[in-house]
Design an enzyme around this catalytic site. Structure first.
Site, PDB file in Angstrom:
ATOM      1  CE  LYS A 220      -3.808   2.095   2.663  1.00 24.57           C
ATOM      2  NZ  LYS A 220      -4.696   1.918   3.828  1.00 24.57           N
TER       3      LYS A 220
ATOM      4  CB  SER B 292      -8.250   1.915   5.594  1.00 21.96           C
ATOM      5  OG  SER B 292      -8.741   3.221   5.664  1.00 21.96           O
TER       6      SER B 292
ATOM      7  CB  SER C 163      -7.296   4.354   2.647  1.00 17.88           C
ATOM      8  OG  SER C 163      -6.636   3.686   3.703  1.00 17.88           O
TER       9      SER C 163
END
Length: 479
Positions: free
Chosen positions: A78, A178, A154
């Site tokens: 990520k 997230s 996210s």
């Protein structure tokens, strides 16, 4: 192209010499070449670095050495997290042209030591602030189940990469949902461990964020936790060793007599009727697998949405360099980030006190819940995946969310269930609960007592055995 194996299956095959790390990597790189232009899951790739690492893994196996529990497994990382040799843009124009970092985060370093092969960085909304993945820096990331929909946020790029069959697994993080929101929207397993279980040294005053992964099986989530959990001197909140192996606990932990509660709204949420129906049925099946009765639990909470929104706004000031970025580069920021900074710029410290008091009361609220039940089941999200470019829906089940909750909170009401576990440090996992009539994944959330990560994983595994789910979206399943 065949369906990718899970991370655990792939690693075990590499360790046994039945599969080469290089062959697995090339399969993933081919999938990325074929599908990433549509999904926009990866925003940075390092194929040559990954090939060199895969060759190292294969050499270790040939010499009779064990490269580790994730031997040769291609990972996405990520783009809020540091991976040595790759840039970290935080999904922001402020950092898009930053040079590669020189050190791994503790999380990535532990995965690297376990044999992981890092392919590239996966898309995230700016500073991880919203529940869909669209940025000025990298554009819109799309859900492989329906490319008109979001994979969530996210950790949206990681979820799109895994559900789309680009890589077997990808790192995630979770400060308000997230990891779990993208897992729910993308048909994956998303485990948020107890706060402190995986070291996360940062200057985050909200103390809500934890690392995780987007995975296709509970076994992958458990193996990830076995590899990455444990104390570190750089994180004063990191927990001591759990004294167990999560991969064993998910298969054998005795959960007979467990008190399983259910809440379809946490006492305040508005939920799509189909989501409610699917998750309630999944919760009933899980309770039956445990051998207990599902208890309708009347939850009463102290304003978790407003409490979370205030906690997170302070953290943004640590994500930017004020002298360089504020107010000089306001126009480069996405709307939510800009709004949060502008509205908090001159806020006196005393205005934070009501939020701190609400959080303390919320912790007392949650403590009372776990006096009555051992786990609480809820929908993971209030709706299935919405438009890929956003915004979050402001009407659910015919109810105007702006009118009921106000304009700021309404933006979070598509995902009202996840923030509670972050604010109160509970472990929580999203597992697939089925598909909507539009063919979109829906997730069931399992929330456990603080530090009882093994219980959450055990229940997730029981549901996986009782009601198996597809590992990939149709576009990533291969043929």
């Amino acid at each position: 192209m065949a369906e990718l194996p899970s991370a655990s299956e792939a690693a075990d095959a590499v360790r046994r010499g039945e599969m080469s790390a290089r062959a697995l990597l090339e399969e993933c790189l081919a999938a990325i070449e074929e599908r990433n232009d549509v999904l926009n899951a990866f925003v940075y790739l390092d194929p040559e670095g990954a090939r060199a690492r895969a060759a190292e893994i294969d050499d270790l196996v040939r010499r009779g050495e064990d490269p580790g529990p994730f031997a040769g497994v291609p990972f996405g990382v990520k783009d809020l997290e540091d991976c040595a040799g790759m840039p970290t843009s935080h999904g922001s124009l402020l950092y898009k042209d930053a040079p590669p970092v020189t050190e791994d985060s503790i999380h990535v370093a532990r995965l690297r030591a376990a044999g992981a092969v890092f392919v590239g960085k996966t898309a995230a909304p700016e500073f991880g602030t919203i529940q869909f993945t669209r940025t000025k820096a990298w554009g819109v990331t799309r859900n492989p189940w329906d490319t008109d929909r979001t994979p969530g946020g996210s950790s949206g790029g990681s979820a799109a990469a895994v559900a789309g069959g680009l890589v077997p697994i990808a790192t995630a993080s979770d400060g308000g949902g997230s990891t779990r929101i993208p897992a729910a929207f993308s048909g994956l397993v998303g485990m948020k461990p107890s706060y402190g279980r995986i070291p996360h040294p940062s200057a985050d005053p909200s103390q809500t964020a934890v690392y995780g992964v987007e995975a296709v099986t509970v076994a992958d989530a458990a193996r990830h936790l076995d590899v990455t959990a444990g104390p570190h001197d750089a994180d004063r909140t990191s927990l001591p060793p759990a004294g167990l192996r999560y991969q064993d606990a998910m298969e054998s932990l005795d959960v007979s007599g467990l008190r399983v509660g259910w809440s379809g709204d946490l006492g305040f949420a508005v939920v799509d009727p189909e989501v409610l129906e699917l998750t309630r049925a999944s919760a009933e099946a899980l309770a039956q697998a445990v051998g207990t009765e599902l208890v309708e639990y009347p939850v009463r909470l102290t304003d978790p949405i407003r409490t979370w929104l205030q906690a997170g706004s302070v953290t943004l000031w640590l994500d930017i360099e004020e002298s360089e970025h504020y107010p000089a580069r306001l126009d480069d920021l996405t709307p939510f980030v800009r709004f949060s900074l502008e509205t908090s710029y001159e806020r006196p410290v005393r205005t934070l006190v009501p939020g701190l008091r609400r959080r303390l009361q919320l912790e007392a609220d949650v403590a009372r819940i776990f006096q009555d039940v051992d786990v609480l089941l809820t929908p993971t999200t209030a709706v299935p995946a919405f438009d890929a470019a956003g915004p979050s829906p402001t009407t659910i089940a015919g109810e105007d969310l702006v009118e009921r909750f106000g304009p700021l909170a309404a933006g979070a009401m598509s995902v009202p269930f996840t923030m509670l576990a972050n604010l109160c440090w509970n472990p929580a996992c999203s597992v697939p609960a089925g598909l909507s009539s539009d063919g979109l994944p829906v997730g069931l959330q399992i929330i456990g007592r603080r530090h009882a990560d093994e219980v959450v994983l055990r229940l997730a595994r029981l549901l996986e055995q009782t009601r198996p789910w597809p590992r990939h979206a149709p576009m990533g399943a291969g043929a």
